[in-house]
Design an enzyme around this catalytic site. Structure first.
Site, PDB file in Angstrom:
ATOM      1  N   ASP A 106       0.863  -1.181   0.000  1.00  0.00           N
ATOM      2  CA  ASP A 106       0.000   0.000   0.000  1.00  0.00           C
ATOM      3  C   ASP A 106       0.906   1.241   0.000  1.00  0.00           C
ATOM      4  OD1 ASP A 106      -3.212   0.477   1.161  1.00  0.00           O
ATOM      5  OD2 ASP A 106      -1.829   2.170   1.000  1.00  0.00           O
ATOM      6  N   ILE A 107       0.593   2.182  -0.865  1.00  0.00           N
ATOM      7  CA  ILE A 107       1.442   3.373  -1.006  1.00  0.00           C
ATOM      8  C   ILE A 107       1.308   4.313   0.210  1.00  0.00           C
ATOM      9  CG2 ILE A 107      -0.137   4.937  -2.220  1.00  0.00           C
ATOM     10  CD1 ILE A 107       2.063   5.349  -4.303  1.00  0.00           C
ATOM     11  N   GLN A 122     -14.883   1.410   1.090  1.00  0.00           N
ATOM     12  CA  GLN A 122     -14.048   1.122  -0.089  1.00  0.00           C
ATOM     13  C   GLN A 122     -13.799   2.399  -0.896  1.00  0.00           C
ATOM     14  OE1 GLN A 122     -15.724  -1.793  -2.797  1.00  0.00           O
ATOM     15  NE2 GLN A 122     -13.745  -2.173  -3.778  1.00  0.00           N
ATOM     16  N   HIS A 137      -9.685  -5.914  -2.776  1.00  0.00           N
ATOM     17  CA  HIS A 137      -8.356  -6.055  -2.169  1.00  0.00           C
ATOM     18  C   HIS A 137      -8.483  -6.343  -0.686  1.00  0.00           C
ATOM     19  CE1 HIS A 137      -9.549  -1.813  -2.319  1.00  0.00           C
ATOM     20  NE2 HIS A 137      -8.990  -1.687  -1.130  1.00  0.00           N
ATOM     21  N   HIS A 146      -6.484  -5.929   2.810  1.00  0.00           N
ATOM     22  CA  HIS A 146      -5.402  -5.230   3.488  1.00  0.00           C
ATOM     23  C   HIS A 146      -4.777  -6.210   4.480  1.00  0.00           C
ATOM     24  CE1 HIS A 146      -6.724  -1.047   2.406  1.00  0.00           C
ATOM     25  NE2 HIS A 146      -7.899  -1.651   2.317  1.00  0.00           N
TER      26      HIS A 146
END
Ligand code: 5GP
Length: 141
Positions: free
Chosen positions: A35-36, A98, A104, A106
């Site tokens: 995750d960025i 979301q 996705h 996490h």
């Protein structure tokens, strides 16, 4: 009725290699990358290669592949970050939290007594993400 899958969502572009990411794992069915804006060091996203907006439209077999990938990444993250625990989260539709509309999971390594950062609070430095991806890749071997 829920919206249709959008082929131009950010994660679809990452899957097609049109946008960069820090990849940690890939097999026939799933793809995992950092995750960025990590909520904890090593925060990883596990996504299906099959197009699915979220849990409400994914085929059960595709979801099972995501669960297997998540299981694998969670074990690697415990090892890579010497974590005390792991938080797994998955959000569905805006009302469910979301933001990106390709399903996705996490996977967030946790340390005793350390809170998660709020979602999308800070973009991590590239060199930190590179180091964290390398640790996970090593732990997956
Ligand atoms: P959601 O709320 O949809 O479950 O979370 C979306 C996640 O995607 C957030 O944790 C956010 O930090 C992450 N994210 C958003 N844009 C990008 C991006 O371009 N690259 C990566 N690697 N993660 C992203």
């Amino acid at each position: 009725m829920q919206a249709a899958y959008d082929n131009n969502n950010i994660f679809a572009k990452i899957l097609r290699g049109e946008l960069p990411c820090h990849k940690v794992y890939e097999d026939e069915h799933v793809f995992a990358f950092l995750d960025i804006m990590p909520r904890s060091p090593g925060h990883t996203l596990v996504i299906p290669k099959a197009p699915a907006r979220n849990i409400l439209d994914i085929k059960p077999d595709d979801y099972a592949h995501v669960a297997r990938g998540t299981h694998k990444i969670a074990a690697a993250a415990m090892k890579a970050f010497e974590a005390d625990g792991i938080t797994v989260q998955q959000f569905n539709e805006p009302a469910g939290g979301q933001v990106v509309f390709h399903l996705h999971m996490h996977v967030m390594p946790r340390m005793n007594g350390v809170m998660l950062l709020p979602p999308a609070s800070r973009k991590e430095e590239t060199k930190v993400l590179e180091a964290h991806a390398a640790k996970l890749i090593t732990a997956l071997k």
